[in-house]
Design a protein around this motif. Sequence first.
Motif, PDB file in Angstrom:
ATOM      1  N   ASP A  38       4.869  -0.997 -12.644  1.00 45.66           N
ATOM      2  CA  ASP A  38       5.077  -0.089 -11.515  1.00 45.66           C
ATOM      3  C   ASP A  38       3.810   0.017 -10.671  1.00 45.66           C
ATOM      4  O   ASP A  38       2.909   0.803 -11.002  1.00 45.66           O
ATOM      5  CB  ASP A  38       5.474   1.295 -12.044  1.00 45.66           C
ATOM      6  CG  ASP A  38       5.547   2.338 -10.946  1.00 45.66           C
ATOM      7  OD1 ASP A  38       6.092   2.024  -9.875  1.00 45.66           O
ATOM      8  OD2 ASP A  38       5.041   3.463 -11.169  1.00 45.66           O
ATOM      9  N   GLY A  40       1.788   1.641  -8.143  1.00 42.97           N
ATOM     10  CA  GLY A  40       1.912   2.966  -7.554  1.00 42.97           C
ATOM     11  C   GLY A  40       1.854   2.973  -6.038  1.00 42.97           C
ATOM     12  O   GLY A  40       1.362   2.041  -5.406  1.00 42.97           O
ATOM     13  N   THR A  84       8.666  -2.572  -9.893  1.00 42.28           N
ATOM     14  CA  THR A  84       9.405  -1.527  -9.179  1.00 42.28           C
ATOM     15  C   THR A  84       9.346  -1.741  -7.670  1.00 42.28           C
ATOM     16  O   THR A  84      10.203  -1.255  -6.935  1.00 42.28           O
ATOM     17  CB  THR A  84       8.862  -0.130  -9.515  1.00 42.28           C
ATOM     18  OG1 THR A  84       7.453  -0.084  -9.221  1.00 42.28           O
ATOM     19  CG2 THR A  84       9.094   0.202 -10.986  1.00 42.28           C
ATOM     20  N   ARG A  96      11.980   4.834  -9.588  1.00 44.00           N
ATOM     21  CA  ARG A  96      11.195   3.964 -10.469  1.00 44.00           C
ATOM     22  C   ARG A  96      11.625   4.146 -11.919  1.00 44.00           C
ATOM     23  O   ARG A  96      11.758   3.188 -12.673  1.00 44.00           O
ATOM     24  CB  ARG A  96       9.700   4.279 -10.308  1.00 44.00           C
ATOM     25  CG  ARG A  96       9.177   4.035  -8.892  1.00 44.00           C
ATOM     26  CD  ARG A  96       7.724   4.459  -8.719  1.00 44.00           C
ATOM     27  NE  ARG A  96       7.348   4.546  -7.324  1.00 44.00           N
ATOM     28  CZ  ARG A  96       6.369   3.840  -6.757  1.00 44.00           C
ATOM     29  NH1 ARG A  96       5.667   2.993  -7.484  1.00 44.00           N
ATOM     30  NH2 ARG A  96       6.091   3.977  -5.479  1.00 44.00           N
ATOM     31  N   SER A 110       2.633   1.879 -15.346  1.00 41.03           N
ATOM     32  CA  SER A 110       2.362   2.256 -13.963  1.00 41.03           C
ATOM     33  C   SER A 110       0.891   2.005 -13.642  1.00 41.03           C
ATOM     34  O   SER A 110       0.001   2.475 -14.353  1.00 41.03           O
ATOM     35  CB  SER A 110       2.713   3.741 -13.753  1.00 41.03           C
ATOM     36  OG  SER A 110       2.687   4.069 -12.380  1.00 41.03           O
ATOM     37  N   VAL A 167       6.296  10.166 -13.486  1.00 42.90           N
ATOM     38  CA  VAL A 167       6.767   8.854 -13.937  1.00 42.90           C
ATOM     39  C   VAL A 167       6.668   8.711 -15.455  1.00 42.90           C
ATOM     40  O   VAL A 167       7.473   8.012 -16.078  1.00 42.90           O
ATOM     41  CB  VAL A 167       6.003   7.694 -13.250  1.00 42.90           C
ATOM     42  CG1 VAL A 167       6.399   7.583 -11.799  1.00 42.90           C
ATOM     43  CG2 VAL A 167       4.503   7.808 -13.437  1.00 42.90           C
ATOM     44  N   LEU A 179       0.427   5.149 -17.966  1.00 44.09           N
ATOM     45  CA  LEU A 179      -0.113   5.071 -16.606  1.00 44.09           C
ATOM     46  C   LEU A 179      -1.566   4.651 -16.722  1.00 44.09           C
ATOM     47  O   LEU A 179      -2.358   5.318 -17.387  1.00 44.09           O
ATOM     48  CB  LEU A 179       0.018   6.407 -15.883  1.00 44.09           C
ATOM     49  CG  LEU A 179      -0.351   6.405 -14.391  1.00 44.09           C
ATOM     50  CD1 LEU A 179       0.518   7.402 -13.614  1.00 44.09           C
ATOM     51  CD2 LEU A 179      -1.825   6.722 -14.164  1.00 44.09           C
TER      52      LEU A 179
END
Length: 214
Positions: A38, A40, A84, A96, A110, A167, A179
């Motif tokens: 993902d 950001g 994503t 997402r 992420s 997320v 993340l």
Amino acid sequence: MKVTFKNRLQNVIFLLVILKTCLCFSQIIAPKKTIVIDPGHGGMDPGALGVFNVREKDVVLNLAKEIVQLNKSVLDSRFEIHLTRHNDTLIALKDRSQFSKRLKADVFLSLHCNAAVNFAYGMEAFVWEKASVNGNYPMKLASSLLKEVNVNLGFKNRGVKYSNFQVLRDTAPFCTSVLLEIGFITHDEEAAYFLRSKNTRAMALAILMGLLKS
């Protein structure tokens, strides 16, 4: 504070060798994992704005694309990786997580860049504050990612922390969710690092190593 990164060329070659070795073992002992990367921010949301006009949304998208490419070219598509977003668009946070759920992802990673008003530098990772629903694997994965980048590229390891980021909160109940803040683009050396495509490639290799070894 000056940051000294390890020799890029030597480390890229070393990482390639280690990745090939890890691949041989992982193919024997582990099934193929579905991983959602993902990047950001995106679109009208640039994320953090760093020195040298470095924008978070660009750094993380370039890194995500490099991870996908290296998974194919170096790891023979060892992972099933989905992004994503593939371009400069803004994707809602809930979309997402829903995308990851539809894919029945094993891992949601992420990617972000940090920013600070002081001279902070280094990498850190976050897991959901209730990540224990998935045992200790989110913490293990986050630690593995930080360790590989620290050992192979020289980025300071700022550790794994708990957070209630949306997320993470939305994806952690059904998959391993991390993340990763890949550096401070408000720090001269770390912002300059991501201006070179070879450095982005080295970072992508280290992240793949962290995924393989976790």
